[in-house]
Design an enzyme around this catalytic site. Structure first.
Site, PDB file in Angstrom:
ATOM      1  N   CYS A 176      78.192  -6.975  27.603  1.00 43.64           N
ATOM      2  CA  CYS A 176      79.497  -7.539  27.992  1.00 43.64           C
ATOM      3  C   CYS A 176      80.410  -6.417  28.453  1.00 43.64           C
ATOM      4  O   CYS A 176      80.043  -5.247  28.439  1.00 43.64           O
ATOM      5  CB  CYS A 176      80.140  -8.286  26.822  1.00 43.64           C
ATOM      6  SG  CYS A 176      80.483  -7.209  25.413  1.00 43.64           S
TER       7      CYS A 176
ATOM      8  N   CYS B  91     103.118  16.776  71.353  1.00 43.08           N
ATOM      9  CA  CYS B  91     102.543  17.974  70.724  1.00 43.08           C
ATOM     10  C   CYS B  91     101.677  17.568  69.532  1.00 43.08           C
ATOM     11  O   CYS B  91     100.568  18.074  69.341  1.00 43.08           O
ATOM     12  CB  CYS B  91     103.642  18.916  70.246  1.00 43.08           C
ATOM     13  SG  CYS B  91     104.792  19.451  71.520  1.00 43.08           S
TER      14      CYS B  91
ATOM     15  N   ASP C  40     103.136  -8.608  35.817  1.00 46.09           N
ATOM     16  CA  ASP C  40     102.376  -8.639  34.575  1.00 46.09           C
ATOM     17  C   ASP C  40     103.397  -8.844  33.443  1.00 46.09           C
ATOM     18  O   ASP C  40     104.577  -8.532  33.603  1.00 46.09           O
ATOM     19  CB  ASP C  40     101.648  -7.300  34.419  1.00 46.09           C
ATOM     20  CG  ASP C  40     101.039  -7.134  33.048  1.00 46.09           C
ATOM     21  OD1 ASP C  40     100.387  -8.067  32.588  1.00 46.09           O
ATOM     22  OD2 ASP C  40     101.241  -6.065  32.443  1.00 46.09           O
TER      23      ASP C  40
END
Length: 964
Positions: free
Chosen positions: A57, A138, A652
């Site tokens: 797992c 450039c 979150d």
């Protein structure tokens, strides 16, 4: 394959409580743009692929990953549970594949190195300073030249910082070859860093230099462990050494040098030079000197052509014939304008030659063509007057001289303004103290000597004394003393942070009220301050996608202007030749050819490619600099551009909306047992986990063992973590299961009605309910609270007013999630989500047309941070290794999310204004210079005024960026 591993490895959850997983401050995988390769800015990397059998797992994967990352020299470890593989990126100088394999087997799994899939990554990233670039043309020339060099994987050239960042394979090409390639394009190149995993230092050696003594010193230094390369410059009396900081340091070098040759030599760190700021100051001085010298010659030219002609006495003197029709005034103007054209204006010839040699055209080409046309026509005119008894000369010497003077003034003001765009980096670098107090300890750990040294001489593991009011000289940790340290200059956190034995300190912060003794752990380029500076510098190098617009225009801008200039001259000349306009339009002092020539020159010198080239990089430099000063580290133009479009933010929960430090607030026992014994069993189970909930439970359990400072808990056997659910173990021959409702259901443990009610009540209070079962019977419920961050509700409210939708995603249960969301004002909630589900939600939002940002703080948020249009990692502290995020919020304040979005919007408003001005200026200025208004108003733009306007346009763009 790495991309495939990413979503699997990031599922790691050490003790199985879903969203409340362990949160070290670094995501698991770097985030690279599509099509880019993973590069190493520190040295040669190796990549090893292992076949790992026995993993069942993600908890197994977590234990393998954790064990590997504990080894020195590991850059990344990605574990694929489904395919039983481990991909490890490491630095061979610190660790080898066999050691990694043995470490995996020590964890309890069988590991085999897959030989066929092992390959070495040898990519260095070097930074080179380039002098002489004037416009985007450039930059494009240098960039394309570098890209053609074998071994170069990617090159970026930034006009605003005048630097190149080159990703290259050191086996194919060296940094010296890259410098030669740049110099072949006509620009001066100075190596800033090679990107190798070693530190460089330059020492100045004072004494009598002889070949023999230099060989002695070189051999003595080469004998030191860790010294890899020595370069000697006899002219500057300089030794350049490359070394490994873990093995040696600058004090050792100085000691060796001064002990060689009977003490006849003295070594000091070479005065820093060649850096960006040093070059900038020198460039400012050069333009200032050039402008002053041009004024010395141009002012008299201007007076003789435009002032003295109106003063009778002086006019007569100027009109006095010297040879045939050649006058004294014309000779004076010719003599005075020649040094301006060929000596002071030499830089424009040099720049033009270099550009044309490589098949490109830049601003120097336009200036050289314009001034040459005016100057050489004037020379032709005066020479014809000198050889003709009846030809009256009309010269434009003042045009070429004044044009060069105004352009030099403009360039001086431009470099002055551009210098201010990098002030943020200069301020960060100034945080390092000049000196430090080095402590010498005896075997018993007692201080026997104190010595003040140059802070650049600090070496790893040195003991440093920090007195009150002094700056912390290096990253390290406290070994003695206690104090408060002001870290606001690094983290932006206003309140001083308490420090005591064992606490980490950051170099550049200020010690406030106590004496500290610290042990240096990260010095030089490894320090947090150096990493922040590098991150900001890298951000300023990265081009925003909008910059491509200017790059496309620059390819054909100068040739188009030359064609327009010639067409303007030809159209006016032919119109005058064939009486296309009234003779009265021609000024009395000119003929039709000269009028046409002035229009053509004005078109050539008014066009400004520089303003377009500076529009984006200067604004990005200022934006990233302002962000860094406020604790918001933005990783370049791509992140800035994406952030200003964000209209949906996924938050979150744990550690982002909440403080991230859960505490046990309530204990409800369902069976009669002693509370101390209950917590001993639970703590013994949870002490094996690093999960915040587990730590909160263990910390609370210590209250029942106050008689012991570090209590020893009973031994737990057969410990197992079930991802997203909880943990199991055998303690004192009793089977303990600690986790959520899902885990209890899976283990066939019935939940009584009163436990259900307790859980419901707990979730209603925005708390997390943890169930404890002993020997298959539910015995208790713990209520865990993780308080909201102050101001979380206000942040969500402000985001709504900014038309940004807020969504909360968490691995916690629905009841707790809904309570938290309701408290802060978030309408959309996704609960009981695993890490991969967060990333999937972000992708769903993107598919719905949202520009989505993800705000997270831990390893579980890494897949979503990578998937989001803008990943924001919050609370990074001193660890600047967050690679998955586009924006690093150094503080834990949610307000910085608003700061980042607001800053990006303001920066892109400035970029748009810059483009409107730069394009508008050229679209309006060129037709006016071509004489569009002349037939109707009689207004024409003299070339020297057109040149002044061109110079002013660049300055105005930089000033507009500075106002961000």
């Amino acid at each position: 394959m790495a991309a495939k591993f990413l979503s699997l490895a990031c599922i790691r959850n050490e003790s199985g409580y879903g969203d409340l997983s362990p949160r070290p401050h670094y995501p698991s995988m770097p985030k690279y743009p599509k099509g880019a390769s993973s590069t190493n800015a520190e040295g040669s990397e190796a990549k090893a692929l292992f076949s790992v059998t026995g993993m069942a797992c993600s908890a197994c994967a977590g234990s393998v990953e954790k064990a590997i990352k504990r080894l020195p020299g590991i850059k990344e470890a990605v574990i694929d549970v489904l395919n039983n593989r481990a991909l490890v990126m490491f630095y061979p100088s610190f660790v080898n594949a066999e050691t990694i394999r043995e470490t995996i087997e020590d964890v309890g799994f069988q590991a085999t190195l897959v030989e066929d899939d092992m390959n070495e990554i040898s990519t260095y990233v070097c930074r080179i300073q380039i002098k002489g670039m004037t416009c985007t043309s450039c930059c494009s020339t240098v960039e394309s030249t570098l890209q053609k060099v074998p071994g170069v994987q990617k090159s970026q050239v930034a006009l605003a910082t005048e630097e190149a960042q080159v990703h290259y394979d050191p086996k194919v090409v060296s940094s010296n070859q890259l410098i030669r390639a740049i110099e072949d394009t006509g620009f001066e190149a100075i190596l800033i860093s090679t990107g190798e995993h070693r530190t460089k230092i330059q020492l100045k050696i004072e004494g009598v230099w002889t070949d023999n003594s230099m060989r002695m010193i070189e051999n003595s230094l080469q004998a030191l462990p860790g010294v890899e390369d020595i370069d000697i410059d006899p002219e500057l009396k300089r030794f350049s050494l490359s070394y490994k900081p873990d093995m040696t340091g600058p004090r050792n070098f100085i000691q060796v040098i001064e002990s060689t040759g009977s003490g006849h030599f003295k070594a000091t760190i070479f005065p820093e030079g060649g850096g960006r700021e040093t070059h900038r100051k020198e460039e400012i001085k050069q333009y200032y000197r050039s402008f002053l010298w041009s004024l010395v010659f141009t002012v008299p030219v201007f007076l003789t052509s435009m002032v003295f002609m109106y003063i009778p006495g002086l006019k007569h003197g100027m009109d006095t014939k010297a040879v045939n029709m050649l006058t004294t005034g014309e000779i004076i103007r010719w003599v005075l304008s020649t040094p301006v054209q060929f000596i002071i204006g030499r830089r424009f010839y040099t720049g033009s030659y270099k550009a044309l040699r490589h098949g490109s055209a830049n601003m120097d080409v336009l200036i050289a063509l314009g001034t040459n046309a005016a100057y050489f026509y004037s020379v032709y005119s005066v020479l014809r007057a000198a050889t003709s008894p009846d030809f009256k000369a009309i010269d434009f010497f003042e045009t070429s001289a004044m044009l060069i003077s105004f352009i030099l003034l403009g360039k001086y003001l431009e470099v002055l303004a551009k210098g201010k765009t990098s002030e943020a980096i200069a301020k960060l670098m100034d945080l390092s103290p000049d000196t430090a107090i080095l402590l010498t300890l005896d075997n018993g750990g007692n201080v026997i000597r104190e010595e003040e040294i140059d802070s650049r001489l600090i070496q790893k593991n040195d003991m440093i004394k920090i007195i009150p009011g002094a700056k912390v000289a290096s990253d390290g940790f406290v070994i003695w003393g206690q104090s408060h340290v002001n870290e606001s200059m690094i983290t932006g956190e206003a309140r001083p942070v308490a420090k005591r034995k064992g606490d980490a300190v950051i170099g550049g912060t200020v010690n406030e009220n106590g004496v500290l003794h610290i042990k240096a752990t990260r010095v030089g380029s490894e320090s947090a301050l150096s990493q922040i500076v590098r991150l900001v510098e890298s951000a300023q190098m990265a081009k925003a996608p909008v910059q491509k617009f200017a790059d496309r225009i620059s390819k054909f801008f100068v040739p188009l202007v030359i064609i327009l200039s010639f067409s303007t001259w030809l159209a006016w000349f032919l119109a005058g030749k064939f009486s296309g306009y009234p003779k009265s339009w021609i000024p009395s002092s000119m003929d039709s050819f000269q009028l046409a020539l002035q229009f053509g020159i004005s078109v050539m010198v008014i066009a400004c490619p520089c303003a377009l080239g500076l529009a984006t990089p200067t604004a990005v430099m200022v934006g990233t600099g302002v962000g860094a000063s406020q604790g918001v580290l933005i990783k370049g133009g791509q992140a800035l551009e994406s952030a200003h479009k964000v209209n949906c933010i996924v938050f979150d929960k744990t550690g982002t909306l909440t403080i991230g430090k859960p505490v046990v607030v309530n204990t409800r026992l369902l069976k009669t047992m002693v509370l101390r014994e209950f917590y001993e069993l639970v703590a013994a189970t949870e002490v094996n986990s690093e999960h915040p909930v587990a730590k909160a439970i263990v910390e609370y359990a210590k209250k029942f063992r106050e008689d012991e400072e570090n209590p020893a808990w009973p031994e737990a056997q057969d410990f197992k973590s079930i991802t997203g659910h909880g943990v199991k173990a055998i303690v004192r021959n009793k089977e303990l299961i600690v986790g959520n409702k899902s885990l209890m259901s899976e283990e066939n443990i019935s939940i009584p009605v009163d436990a259900e009610e307790i859980l419901k009540e707990t979730e209603g209070l925005a708390q997390t309910g943890i169930l404890i079962a002993i020997d298959g019977e539910l015995v208790g419920v713990l209520a865990i609270s993780d308080p909201l961050k102050p101001g979380a509700g206000e942040v969500i409210s402000i985001l709504k007013s900014m038309k940004v939708r807020s969504i909360m995603v968490t691995g916690d249960n629905w009841g707790t999630a809904n309570s938290i969301a309701k408290e802060v004002g978030i309408d959309t909630v996704i609960a009981e989500a695993k890490p991969e589900h967060k990333a999937e939600k972000v992708k769903e939002l993107q598919a719905s047309g949202y520009i989505a940002a993800m705000v997270g703080d831990g390893i579980n948020d890494s897949p979503a941070l990578v998937a989001a249009d803008v990943g924001m990692a919050i609370g990074a502290g001193t660890d600047i290794a967050i690679e998955a995020a586009d924006i690093v919020l150094m503080k834990s304040n949610l307000e910085d999310v608003i700061t980042a979005i607001d800053l990006s919007r303001k920066t892109f408003l400035r970029i748009r204004l810059n483009y409107v001005w730069a394009l508008g200026y050229n679209l309006v200025g060129i037709p006016i210079a071509a004489g569009v208004l002349f037939p109707f108003t009689g207004f024409r733009l003299p070339p020297w005024i057109a040149g002044a306007a061109m110079a002013a346009s660049s300055v105005s763009v930089v000033c507009c960026s500075l106002s961000c």
